[in-house]
Scaffold this motif. Structure first.
Motif, short mmCIF file in Angstrom:
data_model
loop_
_atom_site.label_atom_id
_atom_site.label_comp_id
_atom_site.label_asym_id
_atom_site.label_seq_id
_atom_site.Cartn_x
_atom_site.Cartn_y
_atom_site.Cartn_z
N ALA A 152 37.35 45.50 37.49
CA ALA A 152 38.56 45.67 38.31
C ALA A 152 38.26 45.33 39.77
O ALA A 152 39.06 44.68 40.45
CB ALA A 152 39.08 47.11 38.18
N ASN A 153 37.07 45.75 40.25
CA ASN A 153 36.68 45.39 41.62
C ASN A 153 36.48 43.89 41.75
O ASN A 153 36.90 43.28 42.73
CB ASN A 153 35.39 46.13 42.01
CG ASN A 153 35.67 47.56 42.46
OD1 ASN A 153 36.71 47.84 43.04
ND2 ASN A 153 34.75 48.46 42.19
N GLY A 156 39.87 42.15 41.88
CA GLY A 156 40.56 42.41 43.17
C GLY A 156 39.91 41.65 44.31
O GLY A 156 40.59 41.04 45.14
N HIS A 270 41.29 46.37 50.05
CA HIS A 270 41.04 46.64 48.63
C HIS A 270 40.59 48.10 48.51
O HIS A 270 39.79 48.57 49.32
CB HIS A 270 39.94 45.71 48.11
CG HIS A 270 39.50 46.02 46.70
ND1 HIS A 270 40.19 45.57 45.59
CD2 HIS A 270 38.46 46.75 46.22
CE1 HIS A 270 39.59 46.02 44.48
NE2 HIS A 270 38.52 46.73 44.84
N ASP A 272 38.68 50.77 46.00
CA ASP A 272 37.98 51.13 44.76
C ASP A 272 38.30 52.59 44.48
O ASP A 272 37.75 53.49 45.11
CB ASP A 272 36.47 50.92 44.91
CG ASP A 272 35.73 51.39 43.66
OD1 ASP A 272 36.40 51.73 42.66
OD2 ASP A 272 34.48 51.42 43.68
N SER A 297 44.96 45.32 46.99
CA SER A 297 44.50 45.37 45.59
C SER A 297 43.86 46.72 45.35
O SER A 297 43.25 47.31 46.25
CB SER A 297 43.52 44.23 45.30
OG SER A 297 42.50 44.17 46.27
N ALA A 299 41.64 49.01 42.39
CA ALA A 299 40.87 49.02 41.15
C ALA A 299 40.68 50.46 40.68
O ALA A 299 40.36 51.34 41.49
CB ALA A 299 39.49 48.39 41.40
N CYS A 314 41.74 49.04 35.24
CA CYS A 314 42.97 48.35 35.66
C CYS A 314 42.82 47.81 37.08
O CYS A 314 42.26 48.50 37.94
CB CYS A 314 44.13 49.34 35.59
SG CYS A 314 45.73 48.63 35.99
N THR A 315 43.29 46.60 37.28
CA THR A 315 43.41 46.06 38.65
C THR A 315 44.88 45.86 38.93
O THR A 315 45.59 45.27 38.10
CB THR A 315 42.78 44.65 38.77
OG1 THR A 315 41.48 44.68 38.24
CG2 THR A 315 42.73 44.20 40.21
N HIS A 323 47.44 36.72 43.08
CA HIS A 323 46.67 37.12 41.90
C HIS A 323 46.59 35.95 40.91
O HIS A 323 45.52 35.57 40.46
CB HIS A 323 47.35 38.35 41.26
CG HIS A 323 46.55 39.01 40.19
ND1 HIS A 323 46.99 40.12 39.52
CD2 HIS A 323 45.34 38.72 39.66
CE1 HIS A 323 46.07 40.48 38.64
NE2 HIS A 323 45.07 39.65 38.70
#
Ligand SMILES: Cc1ncc(COP(=O)(O)O)c(C=O)c1O
Length: 491
Positions: A152-153, A156, A270, A272, A297, A299, A314-315, A323
Protein backbone atom coordinates in the motif's frame (compact mmCIF):
# COMPACT_ATOMS: atom_id res chain seq x y z
CA UNK A 1 -11.39 -45.72 -35.21
CA UNK A 2 -9.25 -43.25 -33.25
CA UNK A 3 -8.79 -44.16 -29.59
CA UNK A 4 -9.66 -41.52 -27.00
CA UNK A 5 -6.49 -40.47 -25.21
CA UNK A 6 -6.41 -40.62 -21.44
CA UNK A 7 -6.87 -37.03 -20.31
CA UNK A 8 -5.82 -36.08 -16.81
CA UNK A 9 -7.58 -33.74 -14.46
CA UNK A 10 -6.78 -32.74 -10.90
CA UNK A 11 -10.43 -32.95 -9.89
CA UNK A 12 -11.05 -35.98 -7.68
CA UNK A 13 -12.14 -39.34 -9.09
CA UNK A 14 -14.26 -39.77 -5.98
CA UNK A 15 -16.01 -36.54 -5.06
CA UNK A 16 -17.76 -38.14 -2.09
CA UNK A 17 -14.46 -39.13 -0.50
CA UNK A 18 -13.10 -35.60 -0.91
CA UNK A 19 -16.36 -34.18 0.42
CA UNK A 20 -16.01 -36.33 3.55
CA UNK A 21 -12.41 -35.14 3.99
CA UNK A 22 -13.50 -31.53 3.47
CA UNK A 23 -16.16 -31.85 6.17
CA UNK A 24 -13.54 -33.32 8.48
CA UNK A 25 -11.21 -30.38 7.78
CA UNK A 26 -13.91 -27.79 8.49
CA UNK A 27 -14.82 -29.53 11.75
CA UNK A 28 -11.19 -29.84 12.81
CA UNK A 29 -10.35 -26.24 11.97
CA UNK A 30 -13.33 -24.78 13.79
CA UNK A 31 -12.43 -26.88 16.83
CA UNK A 32 -8.85 -25.66 16.47
CA UNK A 33 -10.06 -22.06 16.68
CA UNK A 34 -12.54 -22.78 19.45
CA UNK A 35 -9.83 -24.29 21.66
CA UNK A 36 -6.97 -21.91 20.82
CA UNK A 37 -6.86 -20.48 24.36
CA UNK A 38 -6.00 -23.92 25.77
CA UNK A 39 -2.76 -24.15 23.80
CA UNK A 40 0.57 -22.37 24.33
CA UNK A 41 0.85 -18.97 22.67
CA UNK A 42 3.91 -20.32 20.85
CA UNK A 43 6.15 -23.35 21.03
CA UNK A 44 9.49 -24.01 19.44
CA UNK A 45 9.57 -26.69 16.75
CA UNK A 46 11.48 -29.79 17.81
CA UNK A 47 14.35 -30.79 15.50
CA UNK A 48 12.63 -34.00 14.39
CA UNK A 49 9.55 -32.03 13.28
CA UNK A 50 11.77 -29.53 11.46
CA UNK A 51 13.64 -32.37 9.74
CA UNK A 52 10.42 -33.68 8.22
CA UNK A 53 10.45 -30.65 5.91
CA UNK A 54 13.51 -31.85 4.02
CA UNK A 55 11.75 -34.64 2.16
CA UNK A 56 12.28 -34.69 -1.61
CA UNK A 57 9.68 -33.62 -4.15
CA UNK A 58 6.82 -36.15 -4.07
CA UNK A 59 6.67 -37.48 -7.62
CA UNK A 60 3.91 -39.98 -6.91
CA UNK A 61 0.56 -39.15 -5.25
CA UNK A 62 0.23 -39.56 -1.52
CA UNK A 63 -3.40 -38.50 -1.57
CA UNK A 64 -5.16 -35.53 -0.03
CA UNK A 65 -5.93 -37.43 3.16
CA UNK A 66 -2.27 -38.26 3.80
CA UNK A 67 -1.24 -34.68 3.03
CA UNK A 68 -3.87 -33.43 5.47
CA UNK A 69 -2.64 -35.86 8.15
CA UNK A 70 0.89 -34.52 7.76
CA UNK A 71 -0.41 -30.95 7.98
CA UNK A 72 -2.19 -31.79 11.25
CA UNK A 73 0.89 -33.48 12.71
CA UNK A 74 3.74 -31.32 11.47
CA UNK A 75 2.40 -27.88 10.57
CA UNK A 76 -0.63 -27.08 12.68
CA UNK A 77 1.05 -27.57 16.12
CA UNK A 78 3.79 -25.01 15.42
CA UNK A 79 2.05 -21.76 14.55
CA UNK A 80 3.45 -18.24 14.73
CA UNK A 81 0.85 -17.85 17.45
CA UNK A 82 -1.07 -14.88 16.13
CA UNK A 83 -4.45 -16.55 16.41
CA UNK A 84 -3.80 -16.93 20.16
CA UNK A 85 -5.35 -14.48 22.66
CA UNK A 86 -1.92 -13.61 24.07
CA UNK A 87 -0.09 -12.84 20.85
CA UNK A 88 0.90 -9.18 20.65
CA UNK A 89 4.13 -9.32 18.62
CA UNK A 90 5.01 -6.87 15.85
CA UNK A 91 1.61 -5.80 14.42
CA UNK A 92 -0.11 -9.00 13.40
CA UNK A 93 -3.84 -9.59 13.41
CA UNK A 94 -5.71 -12.67 14.57
CA UNK A 95 -8.14 -13.38 11.76
CA UNK A 96 -11.67 -14.64 12.41
CA UNK A 97 -13.67 -17.84 11.78
CA UNK A 98 -15.85 -16.04 9.22
CA UNK A 99 -12.65 -14.96 7.48
CA UNK A 100 -11.56 -18.60 7.25
CA UNK A 101 -14.80 -19.60 5.57
CA UNK A 102 -14.66 -16.64 3.19
CA UNK A 103 -11.18 -17.73 2.10
CA UNK A 104 -12.60 -21.10 1.12
CA UNK A 105 -15.39 -19.49 -0.89
CA UNK A 106 -12.92 -17.15 -2.61
CA UNK A 107 -10.65 -20.06 -3.53
CA UNK A 108 -13.61 -22.01 -4.87
CA UNK A 109 -14.57 -19.26 -7.31
CA UNK A 110 -10.86 -18.59 -7.87
CA UNK A 111 -11.38 -15.45 -9.94
CA UNK A 112 -8.65 -13.13 -11.15
CA UNK A 113 -9.44 -9.56 -10.16
CA UNK A 114 -6.94 -7.96 -12.50
CA UNK A 115 -9.90 -6.93 -14.61
CA UNK A 116 -12.80 -8.10 -16.80
CA UNK A 117 -16.53 -8.18 -16.20
CA UNK A 118 -17.46 -10.38 -13.26
CA UNK A 119 -19.03 -10.08 -9.85
CA UNK A 120 -15.84 -10.42 -7.82
CA UNK A 121 -14.68 -7.03 -9.14
CA UNK A 122 -17.96 -5.53 -7.96
CA UNK A 123 -17.27 -6.97 -4.52
CA UNK A 124 -13.84 -5.29 -4.43
CA UNK A 125 -15.32 -2.00 -5.68
CA UNK A 126 -17.86 -2.11 -2.90
CA UNK A 127 -15.24 -3.01 -0.29
CA UNK A 128 -13.06 -0.08 -1.37
CA UNK A 129 -16.10 2.18 -1.06
CA UNK A 130 -16.71 0.85 2.44
CA UNK A 131 -13.04 1.40 3.31
CA UNK A 132 -13.34 5.04 2.28
CA UNK A 133 -16.47 5.41 4.40
CA UNK A 134 -14.80 3.70 7.37
CA UNK A 135 -11.72 5.93 7.43
CA UNK A 136 -13.52 9.11 6.34
CA UNK A 137 -11.81 9.45 2.95
CA UNK A 138 -13.58 11.21 0.03
CA UNK A 139 -15.99 8.92 -1.84
CA UNK A 140 -14.64 10.00 -5.26
CA UNK A 141 -11.09 8.84 -4.44
CA UNK A 142 -9.73 5.74 -6.14
CA UNK A 143 -8.49 2.69 -4.33
CA UNK A 144 -7.05 -0.77 -4.53
CA UNK A 145 -6.82 -3.76 -2.26
CA UNK A 146 -3.22 -4.93 -2.00
CA UNK A 147 -1.20 -7.55 -0.15
CA UNK A 148 -0.59 -5.33 2.88
CA UNK A 149 0.83 -2.11 4.24
CA UNK A 150 4.16 -2.46 2.44
CA UNK A 151 2.51 -2.70 -0.95
CA UNK A 152 0.00 0.00 0.00
CA UNK A 153 2.90 2.36 0.77
CA UNK A 154 4.68 1.42 -2.44
CA UNK A 155 1.58 2.10 -4.54
CA UNK A 156 0.87 5.45 -2.80
CA UNK A 157 4.46 6.63 -3.03
CA UNK A 158 4.72 5.59 -6.68
CA UNK A 159 1.73 7.79 -7.49
CA UNK A 160 3.35 10.59 -5.48
CA UNK A 161 6.68 10.30 -7.28
CA UNK A 162 5.10 10.18 -10.73
CA UNK A 163 2.56 12.94 -10.12
CA UNK A 164 5.15 15.30 -8.67
CA UNK A 165 8.05 14.57 -11.04
CA UNK A 166 7.13 17.31 -13.49
CA UNK A 167 8.10 15.18 -16.50
CA UNK A 168 7.16 11.79 -17.96
CA UNK A 169 9.02 9.69 -15.43
CA UNK A 170 7.49 6.43 -16.68
CA UNK A 171 9.05 6.99 -20.08
CA UNK A 172 12.28 8.72 -19.16
CA UNK A 173 13.04 7.14 -15.80
CA UNK A 174 14.46 8.65 -12.62
CA UNK A 175 17.79 9.31 -14.34
CA UNK A 176 16.14 12.16 -16.26
CA UNK A 177 15.22 14.07 -13.10
CA UNK A 178 16.57 17.61 -13.38
CA UNK A 179 17.20 17.73 -9.61
CA UNK A 180 17.46 15.14 -6.83
CA UNK A 181 13.99 14.42 -5.48
CA UNK A 182 13.35 14.05 -1.76
CA UNK A 183 10.68 12.63 0.56
CA UNK A 184 10.36 13.36 4.29
CA UNK A 185 9.24 11.29 7.27
CA UNK A 186 10.15 10.95 10.91
CA UNK A 187 12.85 8.59 12.15
CA UNK A 188 9.92 6.46 13.40
CA UNK A 189 8.67 5.72 9.87
CA UNK A 190 8.21 2.03 9.04
CA UNK A 191 10.89 0.21 7.06
CA UNK A 192 8.38 -0.48 4.27
CA UNK A 193 8.33 3.23 3.39
CA UNK A 194 12.13 3.22 3.24
CA UNK A 195 12.02 0.15 0.99
CA UNK A 196 9.42 1.83 -1.20
CA UNK A 197 11.64 4.87 -1.75
CA UNK A 198 14.50 2.50 -2.62
CA UNK A 199 12.29 0.59 -5.06
CA UNK A 200 11.27 3.86 -6.69
CA UNK A 201 14.89 4.25 -7.67
CA UNK A 202 15.46 7.34 -5.55
CA UNK A 203 17.90 5.77 -3.10
CA UNK A 204 17.49 5.50 0.65
CA UNK A 205 19.10 8.90 1.27
CA UNK A 206 16.28 10.57 -0.68
CA UNK A 207 14.03 9.84 2.30
CA UNK A 208 15.06 12.48 4.82
CA UNK A 209 14.52 11.11 8.30
CA UNK A 210 13.42 13.95 10.55
CA UNK A 211 13.87 13.69 14.33
CA UNK A 212 10.85 12.82 16.47
CA UNK A 213 9.82 14.64 19.65
CA UNK A 214 9.35 13.03 23.08
CA UNK A 215 5.94 11.77 22.01
CA UNK A 216 7.61 10.06 18.99
CA UNK A 217 5.88 12.44 16.56
CA UNK A 218 7.68 14.17 13.71
CA UNK A 219 9.33 17.45 14.77
CA UNK A 220 7.53 19.96 12.57
CA UNK A 221 10.16 22.69 12.95
CA UNK A 222 12.94 20.31 11.93
CA UNK A 223 10.83 19.17 8.98
CA UNK A 224 10.33 22.72 7.68
CA UNK A 225 14.00 23.41 8.11
CA UNK A 226 15.01 20.27 6.19
CA UNK A 227 12.69 21.15 3.31
CA UNK A 228 14.09 24.69 3.14
CA UNK A 229 17.66 23.43 3.25
CA UNK A 230 16.98 20.93 0.49
CA UNK A 231 15.40 23.56 -1.72
CA UNK A 232 18.36 25.87 -1.11
CA UNK A 233 20.70 23.03 -2.07
CA UNK A 234 18.89 22.51 -5.38
CA UNK A 235 16.80 19.46 -4.47
CA UNK A 236 13.16 18.96 -5.41
CA UNK A 237 11.12 18.04 -2.33
CA UNK A 238 8.10 16.04 -3.48
CA UNK A 239 6.31 14.58 -0.51
CA UNK A 240 5.91 14.01 3.21
CA UNK A 241 5.00 10.66 4.76
CA UNK A 242 2.94 11.10 7.90
CA UNK A 243 2.65 8.29 10.43
CA UNK A 244 -0.78 7.40 11.74
CA UNK A 245 0.45 4.90 14.32
CA UNK A 246 4.19 4.30 14.33
CA UNK A 247 5.30 0.71 14.52
CA UNK A 248 7.44 1.25 17.63
CA UNK A 249 5.03 3.02 19.93
CA UNK A 250 1.79 3.74 18.04
CA UNK A 251 2.53 7.48 17.97
CA UNK A 252 0.50 9.60 15.59
CA UNK A 253 2.04 12.59 13.84
CA UNK A 254 0.16 15.89 13.89
CA UNK A 255 -1.57 15.05 10.62
CA UNK A 256 -3.46 18.33 10.27
CA UNK A 257 -0.21 20.24 10.69
CA UNK A 258 1.45 18.01 8.07
CA UNK A 259 -1.49 18.54 5.68
CA UNK A 260 -1.19 22.32 6.18
CA UNK A 261 2.55 22.19 5.60
CA UNK A 262 2.17 20.11 2.43
CA UNK A 263 -0.45 22.53 1.12
CA UNK A 264 1.83 25.48 1.84
CA UNK A 265 4.88 23.86 0.32
CA UNK A 266 3.11 22.25 -2.64
CA UNK A 267 4.08 18.72 -1.55
CA UNK A 268 2.33 15.35 -1.79
CA UNK A 269 0.98 14.17 1.56
CA UNK A 270 1.07 10.40 2.04
CA UNK A 271 -0.07 8.80 5.28
CA UNK A 272 1.11 5.40 6.43
CA UNK A 273 -1.76 4.32 8.61
CA UNK A 274 -1.01 0.60 8.46
CA UNK A 275 -2.91 0.01 11.67
CA UNK A 276 -3.46 3.51 13.10
CA UNK A 277 -5.73 4.61 10.25
CA UNK A 278 -8.34 2.23 11.66
CA UNK A 279 -8.47 4.25 14.89
CA UNK A 280 -10.67 6.58 12.84
CA UNK A 281 -13.50 4.07 12.81
CA UNK A 282 -14.00 4.27 16.59
CA UNK A 283 -15.76 7.57 17.37
CA UNK A 284 -13.79 8.00 20.60
CA UNK A 285 -10.44 7.63 18.80
CA UNK A 286 -11.18 9.48 15.57
CA UNK A 287 -9.80 12.84 16.81
CA UNK A 288 -6.38 11.20 17.25
CA UNK A 289 -5.99 10.83 13.47
CA UNK A 290 -7.68 14.10 12.46
CA UNK A 291 -6.14 15.37 9.24
CA UNK A 292 -5.55 11.89 7.84
CA UNK A 293 -8.53 12.37 5.50
CA UNK A 294 -6.63 15.28 3.89
CA UNK A 295 -3.86 12.98 2.64
CA UNK A 296 -3.25 12.70 -1.11
CA UNK A 297 -2.68 8.99 -0.57
CA UNK A 298 -3.41 6.77 2.39
CA UNK A 299 -2.07 3.28 3.08
CA UNK A 300 -3.52 0.89 5.63
CA UNK A 301 -3.97 -2.76 6.40
CA UNK A 302 -7.06 -4.83 6.97
CA UNK A 303 -5.11 -7.87 8.15
CA UNK A 304 -3.91 -6.00 11.22
CA UNK A 305 -6.56 -3.99 12.96
CA UNK A 306 -9.58 -5.25 11.04
CA UNK A 307 -8.66 -8.82 11.99
CA UNK A 308 -8.94 -10.10 8.40
CA UNK A 309 -6.94 -13.19 7.47
CA UNK A 310 -3.66 -12.46 5.69
CA UNK A 311 -3.19 -10.88 3.21
CA UNK A 312 -5.13 -7.68 2.65
CA UNK A 313 -4.25 -4.01 2.74
CA UNK A 314 -5.64 -0.94 0.98
CA UNK A 315 -4.31 2.12 -0.81
CA UNK A 316 -6.57 5.10 -1.35
CA UNK A 317 -5.59 7.94 -3.67
CA UNK A 318 -7.46 11.23 -3.73
CA UNK A 319 -6.81 11.92 -7.45
CA UNK A 320 -8.06 8.96 -9.48
CA UNK A 321 -6.35 10.17 -12.63
CA UNK A 322 -2.93 10.41 -10.99
CA UNK A 323 -3.43 6.93 -9.60
CA UNK A 324 -4.36 5.43 -12.96
CA UNK A 325 -1.61 7.29 -14.82
CA UNK A 326 1.00 5.77 -12.52
CA UNK A 327 0.10 2.17 -13.39
CA UNK A 328 -2.10 1.84 -16.46
CA UNK A 329 -0.51 -0.01 -19.38
CA UNK A 330 -2.76 -1.74 -21.90
CA UNK A 331 -1.17 -3.91 -24.57
CA UNK A 332 -3.34 -5.59 -27.22
CA UNK A 333 -3.70 -8.78 -25.23
CA UNK A 334 -5.21 -6.88 -22.29
CA UNK A 335 -7.53 -4.60 -24.18
CA UNK A 336 -10.59 -3.54 -22.17
CA UNK A 337 -13.75 -4.20 -24.18
CA UNK A 338 -17.14 -2.57 -23.83
CA UNK A 339 -19.02 -5.89 -24.08
CA UNK A 340 -18.24 -9.52 -23.32
CA UNK A 341 -15.94 -10.90 -20.64
CA UNK A 342 -13.21 -8.33 -21.27
CA UNK A 343 -15.51 -5.41 -20.40
CA UNK A 344 -15.76 -4.17 -16.82
CA UNK A 345 -13.60 -1.02 -17.06
CA UNK A 346 -11.85 0.31 -15.13
CA UNK A 347 -9.67 -2.69 -14.43
CA UNK A 348 -7.93 -2.95 -11.09
CA UNK A 349 -4.67 -3.85 -12.85
CA UNK A 350 -4.59 -0.22 -14.03
CA UNK A 351 -4.13 0.94 -10.44
CA UNK A 352 -1.33 -1.20 -9.07
CA UNK A 353 1.64 -3.47 -9.61
CA UNK A 354 -0.18 -6.78 -9.98
CA UNK A 355 -1.95 -7.96 -13.10
CA UNK A 356 -3.30 -11.20 -11.64
CA UNK A 357 -5.02 -10.46 -8.37
CA UNK A 358 -6.75 -12.76 -5.89
CA UNK A 359 -10.22 -12.41 -4.39
CA UNK A 360 -9.02 -10.88 -1.11
CA UNK A 361 -12.05 -8.62 -1.20
CA UNK A 362 -14.43 -11.43 -0.32
CA UNK A 363 -13.19 -11.96 3.24
CA UNK A 364 -13.57 -8.22 3.89
CA UNK A 365 -17.02 -8.10 2.29
CA UNK A 366 -18.29 -11.16 4.16
CA UNK A 367 -16.77 -10.12 7.47
CA UNK A 368 -18.27 -6.64 7.35
CA UNK A 369 -21.64 -8.08 6.40
CA UNK A 370 -21.48 -10.84 9.00
CA UNK A 371 -20.34 -8.72 11.94
CA UNK A 372 -21.36 -5.19 10.91
CA UNK A 373 -19.05 -2.17 11.06
CA UNK A 374 -20.28 -1.40 14.58
CA UNK A 375 -18.56 -4.52 15.90
CA UNK A 376 -15.23 -3.37 14.45
CA UNK A 377 -15.64 0.10 15.93
CA UNK A 378 -16.15 -1.51 19.34
CA UNK A 379 -13.31 -4.00 18.93
CA UNK A 380 -10.80 -1.28 18.06
CA UNK A 381 -11.88 0.82 21.02
CA UNK A 382 -11.65 -2.32 23.18
CA UNK A 383 -8.06 -2.97 22.05
CA UNK A 384 -7.09 0.59 22.95
CA UNK A 385 -8.85 0.33 26.32
CA UNK A 386 -6.97 -2.92 26.96
CA UNK A 387 -3.66 -1.21 26.09
CA UNK A 388 -4.49 1.56 28.55
CA UNK A 389 -5.37 -1.09 31.15
CA UNK A 390 -1.99 -2.75 30.59
CA UNK A 391 -0.26 0.64 30.85
CA UNK A 392 -1.88 1.20 34.23
CA UNK A 393 -0.83 -2.26 35.44
CA UNK A 394 2.75 -1.54 34.35
CA UNK A 395 2.73 1.91 35.96
CA UNK A 396 1.42 0.50 39.23
CA UNK A 397 4.06 -2.26 39.43
CA UNK A 398 7.23 -1.27 41.31
CA UNK A 399 9.44 -3.44 39.06
CA UNK A 400 7.94 -2.56 35.71
CA UNK A 401 8.66 0.61 33.80
CA UNK A 402 6.79 1.97 30.80
CA UNK A 403 9.18 3.25 28.15
CA UNK A 404 6.87 5.29 25.91
CA UNK A 405 3.53 7.06 26.06
CA UNK A 406 0.64 4.72 25.18
CA UNK A 407 -0.80 6.72 22.29
CA UNK A 408 -2.98 3.97 20.88
CA UNK A 409 -2.72 0.19 21.18
CA UNK A 410 1.02 -0.30 21.80
CA UNK A 411 2.62 -0.58 25.24
CA UNK A 412 6.41 -0.69 25.66
CA UNK A 413 7.82 -1.66 29.03
CA UNK A 414 10.71 -3.37 30.78
CA UNK A 415 11.47 -5.04 34.06
CA UNK A 416 13.70 -2.95 36.34
CA UNK A 417 15.65 -3.78 39.49
CA UNK A 418 17.73 -1.25 41.43
CA UNK A 419 21.46 -1.95 41.25
CA UNK A 420 21.48 -3.47 37.75
CA UNK A 421 23.34 -1.60 35.01
CA UNK A 422 21.71 -0.54 31.72
CA UNK A 423 23.44 -3.42 29.93
CA UNK A 424 22.26 -5.90 32.56
CA UNK A 425 18.70 -4.60 32.24
CA UNK A 426 18.84 -4.88 28.44
CA UNK A 427 20.07 -8.48 28.69
CA UNK A 428 17.57 -9.33 31.40
CA UNK A 429 14.63 -8.01 29.39
CA UNK A 430 15.74 -9.73 26.19
CA UNK A 431 15.88 -13.02 28.10
CA UNK A 432 12.56 -12.26 29.81
CA UNK A 433 10.88 -11.84 26.42
CA UNK A 434 12.32 -15.12 25.13
CA UNK A 435 11.15 -16.96 28.23
CA UNK A 436 7.64 -15.52 27.90
CA UNK A 437 7.61 -16.89 24.36
CA UNK A 438 9.34 -20.22 24.98
CA UNK A 439 7.16 -21.02 27.97
CA UNK A 440 4.12 -20.39 25.76
CA UNK A 441 2.86 -17.64 28.08
CA UNK A 442 2.56 -14.80 25.58
CA UNK A 443 4.19 -13.36 22.48
CA UNK A 444 5.12 -9.71 22.70
CA UNK A 445 8.03 -8.58 20.48
CA UNK A 446 10.81 -6.09 21.18
CA UNK A 447 12.21 -2.76 20.13
CA UNK A 448 14.77 -0.23 21.32
CA UNK A 449 13.55 3.12 22.65
CA UNK A 450 16.04 5.88 23.47
CA UNK A 451 18.71 3.22 23.70
CA UNK A 452 16.76 0.92 26.07
CA UNK A 453 15.63 -2.58 25.16
CA UNK A 454 11.83 -2.63 25.38
CA UNK A 455 9.26 -5.41 25.50
CA UNK A 456 6.59 -4.29 23.09
CA UNK A 457 2.91 -5.27 23.18
CA UNK A 458 0.90 -4.31 20.07
CA UNK A 459 -2.73 -5.18 20.57
CA UNK A 460 -4.62 -5.94 17.36
CA UNK A 461 -6.05 -9.10 18.88
CA UNK A 462 -9.79 -9.75 18.80
CA UNK A 463 -9.41 -12.62 21.31
CA UNK A 464 -7.52 -10.86 24.13
CA UNK A 465 -9.23 -10.26 27.45
CA UNK A 466 -8.13 -8.14 30.40
CA UNK A 467 -7.19 -11.34 32.24
CA UNK A 468 -4.58 -11.97 29.53
CA UNK A 469 -2.87 -8.69 30.37
CA UNK A 470 -3.07 -9.51 34.09
CA UNK A 471 -1.26 -12.74 33.31
CA UNK A 472 1.37 -10.98 31.20
CA UNK A 473 2.18 -8.56 34.01
CA UNK A 474 2.24 -11.31 36.64
CA UNK A 475 4.54 -13.49 34.55
CA UNK A 476 6.79 -10.59 33.51
CA UNK A 477 7.29 -9.76 37.18
CA UNK A 478 7.89 -13.41 38.16
CA UNK A 479 10.41 -14.08 35.40
CA UNK A 480 12.00 -10.66 35.86
CA UNK A 481 12.58 -11.34 39.56
CA UNK A 482 14.19 -14.72 38.81
CA UNK A 483 16.45 -13.20 36.17
CA UNK A 484 17.37 -10.25 38.38
CA UNK A 485 18.37 -12.61 41.19
CA UNK A 486 20.51 -14.62 38.76
CA UNK A 487 22.14 -11.41 37.44
CA UNK A 488 22.86 -10.20 40.99
CA UNK A 489 24.31 -13.56 41.95
CA UNK A 490 26.57 -13.54 38.87
CA UNK A 491 27.93 -10.02 39.44
C1 LIG B 1 3.35 1.46 10.52
C2 LIG B 1 3.49 0.31 9.57
N1 LIG B 1 3.58 0.53 8.25
C3 LIG B 1 3.70 -0.46 7.35
C4 LIG B 1 3.74 -1.78 7.76
C5 LIG B 1 3.88 -2.86 6.73
O1 LIG B 1 2.69 -3.56 6.61
P1 LIG B 1 2.64 -5.07 6.07
O2 LIG B 1 3.38 -5.88 7.08
O3 LIG B 1 1.20 -5.39 6.01
O4 LIG B 1 3.31 -5.09 4.75
C6 LIG B 1 3.66 -2.06 9.13
C7 LIG B 1 3.74 -3.45 9.61
O5 LIG B 1 3.73 -3.71 10.79
C8 LIG B 1 3.52 -1.00 10.06
O6 LIG B 1 3.41 -1.22 11.38
Amino acid sequence: MATTPHERTLDPADWDALRALAHQMVDDMLTHLETVRERPAWQPMPDEARARFSQPLPEQPEGAEAAYREFVEDVLPYPLGNIHPRFWGWVIGTGTPVGVLAEMLAATMNPNLGGADHAANQVERQVIGWCKALVGYPAEASGLLVSGGSMANLVGLTVARNAMAGYDIRREGVGAAPRPTTFYASTEVHSSAIKAVELLGLGQDALRLIPANDAYQIDLGALEEAIAQDRAAGCQPIGVIGCAGTVNTGAIDDLNALADLCEREGLWFHVDGAFGALASIAPGLRPLVAGMERADSLAFDLHKWMYMPFEVGCTLVRAEEAHRKAFSLTPDYLVHATRGTAAGSPWFSDYGVQLSRGFRALKVWMSLKAHGAAAYREMIQQNVDQARYLSDLVDEHPNLERLAPTSLNIVCYRYVEPGLSKEQLDDLNAELLIQLQEQGIAVPSSTVLKGCYAIRVANTNQRSRREDFDLLVRESARLGKQLAQAAQAAS
